[in-house]
Enzyme design. Structure first.
Site, PDB file in Angstrom:
ATOM      1  N   CYS A  17      46.279 -16.439 -11.291  1.00  0.00           N
ATOM      2  CA  CYS A  17      46.683 -16.652  -9.839  1.00  0.00           C
ATOM      3  C   CYS A  17      45.785 -16.361  -9.038  1.00  0.00           C
ATOM      4  O   CYS A  17      44.940 -15.597  -9.327  1.00  0.00           O
ATOM      5  CB  CYS A  17      48.155 -16.361  -9.512  1.00  0.00           C
ATOM      6  SG  CYS A  17      48.413 -14.520  -9.138  1.00  0.00           S
ATOM      7  N   CYS A  67       0.769  -1.193  -0.086  1.00  0.00           N
ATOM      8  CA  CYS A  67      -0.102   0.027   0.180  1.00  0.00           C
ATOM      9  C   CYS A  67       0.976   1.288  -0.038  1.00  0.00           C
ATOM     10  O   CYS A  67       2.011   1.008   0.045  1.00  0.00           O
ATOM     11  CB  CYS A  67      -0.858  -0.103   1.214  1.00  0.00           C
ATOM     12  SG  CYS A  67      -0.174  -0.044   2.798  1.00  0.00           S
ATOM     13  N   ASP A  93      12.679 -39.065   5.862  1.00  0.00           N
ATOM     14  CA  ASP A  93      11.099 -39.131   5.621  1.00  0.00           C
ATOM     15  C   ASP A  93      10.880 -40.415   5.221  1.00  0.00           C
ATOM     16  O   ASP A  93      11.417 -40.998   4.129  1.00  0.00           O
ATOM     17  CB  ASP A  93      10.543 -37.867   4.717  1.00  0.00           C
ATOM     18  CG  ASP A  93       8.908 -37.983   4.932  1.00  0.00           C
ATOM     19  OD1 ASP A  93       8.592 -37.640   5.752  1.00  0.00           O
ATOM     20  OD2 ASP A  93       8.670 -38.090   3.985  1.00  0.00           O
ATOM     21  N   ASP A 117      11.332 -35.516  -0.161  1.00  0.00           N
ATOM     22  CA  ASP A 117      10.802 -35.558  -1.657  1.00  0.00           C
ATOM     23  C   ASP A 117      11.006 -33.976  -2.078  1.00  0.00           C
ATOM     24  O   ASP A 117      10.696 -33.705  -3.391  1.00  0.00           O
ATOM     25  CB  ASP A 117       9.165 -35.969  -1.616  1.00  0.00           C
ATOM     26  CG  ASP A 117       8.468 -35.196  -1.001  1.00  0.00           C
ATOM     27  OD1 ASP A 117       8.563 -34.110  -0.522  1.00  0.00           O
ATOM     28  OD2 ASP A 117       7.129 -35.612  -0.914  1.00  0.00           O
ATOM     29  N   ASP A 122       8.168 -31.604   1.965  1.00  0.00           N
ATOM     30  CA  ASP A 122       9.130 -31.599   3.048  1.00  0.00           C
ATOM     31  C   ASP A 122       9.929 -30.173   3.031  1.00  0.00           C
ATOM     32  O   ASP A 122      10.988 -29.951   3.543  1.00  0.00           O
ATOM     33  CB  ASP A 122      10.088 -32.645   3.122  1.00  0.00           C
ATOM     34  CG  ASP A 122       9.236 -33.921   3.274  1.00  0.00           C
ATOM     35  OD1 ASP A 122       8.331 -33.937   4.098  1.00  0.00           O
ATOM     36  OD2 ASP A 122       9.640 -35.067   2.363  1.00  0.00           O
ATOM     37  N   CYS A 180      45.072 -12.597  -9.112  1.00  0.00           N
ATOM     38  CA  CYS A 180      44.288 -12.068 -10.211  1.00  0.00           C
ATOM     39  C   CYS A 180      42.772 -12.010  -9.769  1.00  0.00           C
ATOM     40  O   CYS A 180      42.043 -11.116 -10.023  1.00  0.00           O
ATOM     41  CB  CYS A 180      44.600 -12.810 -11.405  1.00  0.00           C
ATOM     42  SG  CYS A 180      46.239 -12.861 -12.192  1.00  0.00           S
ATOM     43  N   CYS A 222       3.372   1.577   2.869  1.00  0.00           N
ATOM     44  CA  CYS A 222       4.586   1.023   2.721  1.00  0.00           C
ATOM     45  C   CYS A 222       5.577   2.006   1.937  1.00  0.00           C
ATOM     46  O   CYS A 222       6.922   2.114   2.383  1.00  0.00           O
ATOM     47  CB  CYS A 222       4.452  -0.095   2.027  1.00  0.00           C
ATOM     48  SG  CYS A 222       3.423  -1.586   2.852  1.00  0.00           S
TER      49      CYS A 222
END
Length: 801
Positions: free
Chosen positions: A81, A14, A490, A689, A693, A84, A17
């Site tokens: 290296c 809104c 699970d 899965d 979860d 760098c 905000c």
């Protein structure tokens, strides 16, 4: 007028905000004004002082809102290296609007988090270019160009090494053995000059670019060391009068030439080894066909894979590789999906079945409708995930990065101190000895090995994981996984197949089995719960015609409530029936009997009268018992989590070998189980899965989503296992332990080499009867130190998981 920028703000609902965000921004010192447009979700900020974008982001987030950021991965060429890496990160972080930067030396990639309304890739390319490197966006065609560039660089190194080696061999021979004409210093100068300026130009150019930007890197050490020997020798040859009397004149063209030759050899070996670290990505990319046969305007046409769009009808013939993810609309075949699932047996496919890009059509012909193309395919997502993981940094790398940031300046200082000490306190000829020790210190120091120690192992480890169906989100997840002390599994779909079957039906009240099955299946007709689907499947298998329920409501962790022909139907566990006011005392014995056999008891009540008890069993997956045993042998505590009755859970746990069981856990309580284990001080992994979860996977130290084929929730986990086999969890932990062991070996060697090599090169052992180190030996040691680190990482490819 100050500088104005725009920030894309998220989370506003809104005008209030927007006002709150404005207020938070205006409070920051250095901001002249801030205006937030709620409709466009953008904050326009006028800056008049030194205030960073990161401060604005922090202020906005503190108010409960967010800022939309982008992440871009692009190639950076020319790094040699760890110094760098630090230089590239520094220039990118110096850009206004850049929030985070991670640069990977081994992959030659940069990953930048930034605000696209403030800064973009053109700015990145310009900044990286001014630092002496080259930035290039990674596109679909980039992989091929990258291989071409690597091959071209390899050929260039090989050609320069060949010429440099021949010239250096002649110079060395002429320096040690008196050869007429050749041993003349002028001739040695003519032989050494092409080595110094042609073969060694890549080092000098990179060193000069670093110096122009106020930084130093390994090329600085090579350039200073070789030019010290070369210019001293030139002066001795053509301007001997510049040397004070008493200083013995000699030339060191052999030193400068041999150093460049040996370092070129090291770079050549390193380039070949680094190319093999990303071989896994190239193998995955080769699974994508270059073209596809599509049906357009009634005609079959061969088009480039990039031209296939969602909705196209693609024609497949036997033996062809499937170009995109899609759904079969005509025909029948068997498909080799081993690249996704690891299963060697082809899978039968017919109309309505899904097929995935990169898999192989084995027997029949069919037509498919393209659903996901390009980067959106399962294979494209896998490649993206592996690339992101290979470009990420592990926490263990922070120490190496900290050392690398000051490494070269410290070495230059040590070399200068070495020269002065030997010049004033060393034996005669003091200048020659001082110069050789100065060069040896510069040349033996190797920030390369520090920079390559971690990323090469991460690249090989994540690539090997991808080949095994283990997709690791980033290097941090790979590192934490080696510390796992407890794993929560699970039950459904992880330990068991997740395909429960109705094994037995016990009717009550004089009803027959088919009648209660019809009632239960009709009530569960729209259920998505595996137990409900098992009842529906049983009824359909027996040819029972189902009715449409009038109402349906799923009760999380309990069961379902439905209305059927005006009757109220409840299906679920005893807890649900008890809440509905039914007397379940007599059913406790039935519940105990069914659950003690490792099956799940499900009860049905119609109008508050119990009608049936169903015994539903879920088959334990092949490999679950073996996986649990191996995890325990690795010292990891294994726990099982399930919503089942405790007797059912404990019966399954006993078969599988799990000692700790969390039973009768509602979906929302899974997070609490993970938190409980973490409170015990254990590094905890959660295996599920990846969809149901998700909160528990996020809460765990390591979230592991286990799927089958392309049905994987990549976004929900730290590690995604493509195969639905629990043994992949064991392989993932082993891979993490092997990779971390390799990283620690690499870092130990890198630190040990420099900690021992630099003092020896400085002549520390000489006062105790030890030798002075020839700079040529120092260059060989430096060249092979980085090669040894990369080679050690490549050993991971041969390790068995």
């Amino acid at each position: 007028m100050g500088k104005k920028i725009e920030l894309p703000v998220t989370g506003m609902t809104c005008a209030a905000c927007a006002a709150a965000v404005e207020h938070d921004l205006r409070r920051l010192e250095g901001i002249r004004s801030a205006s937030v447009n709620f409709a466009s979700e953008k904050a326009t900020v006028e800056i008049e002082g030194p205030v960073g974008v990161d401060s604005m982001v922090v202020a906005i987030k503190a108010g409960g809102y967010g800022v939309l950021t982008n992440r871009l991965d692009f190639a950076v060429r020319g790094m040699t290296c760890a110094a760098c890496v630090g230089a590239v990160e520094k220039v990118l972080l110096g850009l206004y609007g850049v929030l985070q930067v991670s640069v990977n030396l081994a992959a030659e990639r940069a990953s930048v988090e930034y605000i696209s309304t403030v800064v973009g890739f053109d700015d990145f390319r310009k900044a990286v270019g001014e630092a002496g490197y080259t930035a290039e966006q990674v596109t679909e065609e980039y992989a091929d160009r990258e291989k071409e560039m690597r091959d071209r660089e390899f050929r260039d190194l090989r050609n320069k090494l060949a010429v440099s080696a021949v010239l250096s061999a002649v110079i060395l021979a002429a320096s040690m053995i008196r050869i007429p004409v050749v041993s003349d210093w002028t001739v040695l100068f003519l032989l050494a000059t092409p080595v110094q300026f042609w073969a060694g130009m890549r080092f000098h150019r990179a060193a000069w670019a670093a110096i122009r930007h106020g930084t130093t890197n390994m090329n600085t050490l090579i350039t200073v060391g070789t030019f010290a020997a070369y210019l001293y020798s030139v002066a001795a040859t053509f301007a001997p009068g510049v040397f004070p009397s008493g200083i013995a004149r000699s030339v060191y063209f052999d030193t400068s030439a041999a150093i460049i030759t040996l370092i070129l050899l090291g770079r050549l070996l390193e380039a070949g080894a680094k190319g093999r670290t990303s071989e896994a990505i190239r193998r995955l990319m080769r699974l994508r066909p270059r073209s596809a046969r599509v049906l357009r305007d009634g005609d079959e046409r061969d088009v480039l894979i990039e031209e296939v769009t969602s909705g196209d009808i693609v024609i497949l013939r036997p033996g062809e590789r499937i170009p995109v993810d899609g759904e079969i609309v005509h025909g029948y075949s068997t498909v080799d999906e081993s690249m996704l699932t690891g299963e060697s047996l082809p899978v039968e496919k017919s109309v309505g079945d899904r097929v995935f890009g990169g898999t192989i059509n084995k027997a029949g012909s069919f037509r498919l409708r393209a659903v996901r193309v390009g980067k959106e395919t399962a294979l494209g997502q896998i490649i993206r995930l592996v690339e992101e993981a290979q470009g990420s940094k592990a926490p263990i790398q922070r120490l190496a990065d900290s050392v690398a940031s000051i490494f070269v300046p410290v070495v230059l200082s040590l070399a200068a101190v070495t020269f002065l000490v030997w010049y004033f306190f060393g034996p005669k000829p003091a200048f020659a000895v001082s110069l050789m020790n100065f060069i040896a210190v510069l040349i033996i120091a190797c920030p390369c090995s520090l920079g390559l120690a971690t990323p090469t192992a991460i690249m090989v480890g994540t690539g090997k994981g991808a080949e095994k169906g283990i997709l690791i989100r980033d290097a941090e997840a790979l590192e934490i996984s080696h510390k796992i002390q407890a794993i929560v599994l699970d039950k459904t779909g992880t330990i068991t197949k997740g395909e429960p079957e109705v094994v037995d039906i016990l009717p009550y009240g004089g009803y027959d089995r088919d009648e209660v099955l019809k009632h239960a299946a009709s009530a569960e007709r729209t259920s998505e719960h595996p137990l409900g689907q098992a009842i529906v499947k049983k009824a359909l298998k027996q040819g029972i015609a189902l009715e449409e329920p009038g109402e349906f409501m799923a009760i999380p962790g309990g069961g379902v409530r439905a209305s059927l022909n005006g009757n109220s139907v409840f299906i679920g566990n005893l807890g649900l029936l008890e809440k509905e006011g039914l007397d379940v005392a007599l059913l406790r014995e039935v519940e105990e009997r069914i659950s003690s056999r490792g099956m799940t008891p499900v009860f049905m009540a119609v109008d508050k009268s119990v009608r049936a008890a169903f015994s539903i069993a879920d088959t334990i997956k092949e490999g679950s018992v073996e996986a649990v045993r191996e995890l325990k042998e690795m010292g990891i505590e294994v726990a099982m989590l399930t919503g089942d009755h405790r007797n059912t859970a404990e019966a399954i746990a006993k078969v599988v070998g799990v000692d700790r069981v969390f039973a009768e856990v509602l979906p929302g309580q899974k997070v609490e189980v993970v938190k409980a284990l973490k409170r015990e001080g254990k590094v905890t992994a959660m295996v599920g899965d990846g969809i149901n979860d998700a909160p528990a996977l996020t809460e765990a130290d390591v979230g592991i989503a286990i799927g089958t084929g392309a049905d994987i929730a990549i976004e929900a986990s730290d590690i995604t296992l493509i195969k639905g086999d629990l043994r992949s969890v064991v392989e993932a932990v082993r891979l993490s332990r092997l990779t971390l062991k390799t990283i620690k070996q690499n870092l130990f060697w890198a630190f040990f080499y420099n900690a021992v090599g630099i003092p020896v090169a400085g002549g520390l052992l000489h006062p105790f009867g030890g030798p002075l180190l020839n700079p040529m030996i120092a260059s060989a040691a430096m060249a092979f130190s980085s090669v040894s680190v990369v080679s050690n990482s490549l050993r991971l490819r041969r390790k068995k998981l």
